[in-house]
Design an enzyme around this catalytic site. Structure first.
Site, PDB file in Angstrom:
ATOM      1  N   ASP A  69      28.439  42.918  42.466  1.00 34.61           N
ATOM      2  CA  ASP A  69      27.736  42.274  41.224  1.00 34.61           C
ATOM      3  C   ASP A  69      27.353  41.050  41.595  1.00 34.61           C
ATOM      4  O   ASP A  69      27.026  40.723  40.418  1.00 34.61           O
ATOM      5  CB  ASP A  69      29.252  42.810  40.009  1.00 34.61           C
ATOM      6  N   SER A  70      27.715  40.422  42.614  1.00 31.55           N
ATOM      7  CA  SER A  70      27.188  38.758  42.908  1.00 31.55           C
ATOM      8  C   SER A  70      25.531  39.753  42.227  1.00 31.55           C
ATOM      9  O   SER A  70      24.859  38.307  43.012  1.00 31.55           O
ATOM     10  CB  SER A  70      27.680  39.060  44.029  1.00 31.55           C
ATOM     11  N   ASP A 108      29.977  47.962  42.837  1.00 38.30           N
ATOM     12  CA  ASP A 108      30.802  47.432  42.168  1.00 38.30           C
ATOM     13  C   ASP A 108      30.742  48.096  40.644  1.00 38.30           C
ATOM     14  O   ASP A 108      29.557  48.070  40.082  1.00 38.30           O
ATOM     15  CB  ASP A 108      30.360  45.303  41.531  1.00 38.30           C
ATOM     16  N   LYS A 138      33.700  49.651  43.079  1.00 36.38           N
ATOM     17  CA  LYS A 138      34.995  48.291  43.238  1.00 36.38           C
ATOM     18  C   LYS A 138      35.113  48.261  42.491  1.00 36.38           C
ATOM     19  O   LYS A 138      34.224  47.526  41.134  1.00 36.38           O
ATOM     20  CB  LYS A 138      34.685  47.519  44.795  1.00 36.38           C
ATOM     21  N   GLU A 140      37.890  44.823  39.460  1.00 34.50           N
ATOM     22  CA  GLU A 140      38.253  43.832  39.964  1.00 34.50           C
ATOM     23  C   GLU A 140      39.810  44.127  39.290  1.00 34.50           C
ATOM     24  O   GLU A 140      39.724  44.649  38.119  1.00 34.50           O
ATOM     25  CB  GLU A 140      37.453  42.789  39.093  1.00 34.50           C
ATOM     26  N   GLU A 207      40.063  38.100  47.556  1.00 32.58           N
ATOM     27  CA  GLU A 207      38.976  36.969  47.126  1.00 32.58           C
ATOM     28  C   GLU A 207      39.349  35.789  47.075  1.00 32.58           C
ATOM     29  O   GLU A 207      40.886  35.573  46.900  1.00 32.58           O
ATOM     30  CB  GLU A 207      37.960  37.393  46.549  1.00 32.58           C
TER      31      GLU A 207
HETATM   32  O1  KIV Z   1      30.145  40.737  44.185  1.00 31.92           O
HETATM   33  C1  KIV Z   1      30.414  41.166  45.028  1.00 31.92           C
HETATM   34  O2  KIV Z   1      29.385  40.142  46.034  1.00 31.92           O
HETATM   35  C2  KIV Z   1      31.807  40.781  45.414  1.00 31.92           C
HETATM   36  C3  KIV Z   1      32.340  40.282  47.269  1.00 31.92           C
HETATM   37  C4  KIV Z   1      32.126  38.287  47.512  1.00 31.92           C
HETATM   38  C5  KIV Z   1      33.846  40.880  47.553  1.00 31.92           C
HETATM   39  O3  KIV Z   1      33.166  40.767  45.676  1.00 31.92           O
END
Ligand code: KIV
Length: 292
Positions: A69-70, A108, A138, A140, A207
């Site tokens: 989600d970055s 994510d 994934k 959090e 992280e």
């Molecule tokens: O969103 C992302 O890119 C991440 C990684 C930095 C682990 O969660």
């Protein structure tokens, strides 16, 4: 040209396509932990990918591609990952699956799509997997998310956990600084990793933590740890691809810049602009001649 098609069943492609490499599976990723412990397995390689072409380029070299989600910040210029939507993740996830044949694609779960209840998480995760063909999600959070991780895992949705610095909680954390500097916080992060691993996560991203925490977690849990700003002792590493390629002037301390993509792009565009302005481009080589 070969007429032999390998059906990429890992992503349930409707139309068989030539798959130059066999796709890795979630069990293969999970089992790498034991292989690493026996000295027979290499650390896991993970990078973020958001687009088809980047996925194509990175796929042969990676064990996992993370549609992180970055992308909110990297692709959309948003101030954090908080505004990212399920639809954004689905669109980019589908592109990355289309561009990959080898890596396990993990997507994510965006902020607000899974925290309310395990049922909400299941609906969101099912939407992402159906829309994209990715293998896993994934999410959090640690102990508070353990029942959700169990709910998804028991229903056929492989989950990667994410503990330590959890960027979706930036408003609560007050920033992106490394976590676990106090004994209480360190204990909480280790407990979080144990909880999601126990709940069925097949890997855990750690992280932005002080190194001893990452080492302790890596020794304690039975599934691979993937570090980012964590420790070389993790079972694998992940970075945001655009960070390691040098697309941004400023990167966090834990990023190693393997290139200077920003300078490359700026210089090539300056060259192009100069040639357009002097009419050096297009030349005869790039121009269609009339039929004689
Ligand atoms: O969103 C992302 O890119 C991440 C990684 C930095 C682990 O969660």
């Amino acid at each position: 040209m070969s007429t032999t098609f390998t059906i990429d069943s890992a992503t349930s492609r409707a139309n068989p396509v030539a798959a130059p490499m066999k796709r890795l599976t979630v069990p293969a990723i999970r089992n790498r932990k034991a292989a690493i412990a026996d000295g027979k397995g290499e650390p896991l390689v993970m990078l973020t990918a958001y687009t088809v072409r980047m996925a194509q380029l990175m796929d042969p070299h990676c064990d996992m591609l993370l549609v992180g989600d970055s992308l909110g910040q990297v692709i959309y210029g948003l101030p954090s990952t908080v505004p990212v939507t399920l639809e954004m993740m689905a669109a980019h996830g589908a592109a990355v699956v289309r561009g990959s044949y080898h890596a396990v694609v993990v997507i994510d779960m965006p902020f607000g799509s899974y925290e309310a209840s395990p049922q909400q998480a299941f609906e969101s995760a099912a939407f992402l997997l159906k829309q994209t063909g990715a293998a896993a999600v994934k999410l959090e959070g640690g102990a508070a998310m353990a029942s959700t991780v169990a709910f998804l895992s028991e229903r056929g949705i492989p989950v990667v956990g994410h503990v330590g610095l959890t960027p979706q909680a930036v408003n609560a954390l007050g920033g992106y600084g490394a976590r676990g500097r106090s004994a209480a916080e360190a204990e909480k992060i280790v407990g979080d990793a144990l909880a999601v691993a126990e709940a069925g996560a097949f890997a855990v991203v750690i992280e932005g933590v002080v190194e001893p925490i990452a080492i302790e977690i890596t020794r304690a849990i039975p599934v691979p740890t993937i570090g980012i700003g964590a420790s070389a002792e993790c079972d694998g590493q992940v970075l945001v691809a655009e960070d390691m390629l040098g697309l941004f002037e400023r990167t966090p301390r834990f990023v190693k810049r393997y290139g200077d993509m920003a300078a490359f792009v700026a210089e090539r565009v300056e060259e192009y602009a100069g040639e357009v302005r002097t009419r050096a481009f297009p030349s005869a080589e790039q121009t269609y001649a009339a039929k004689s």
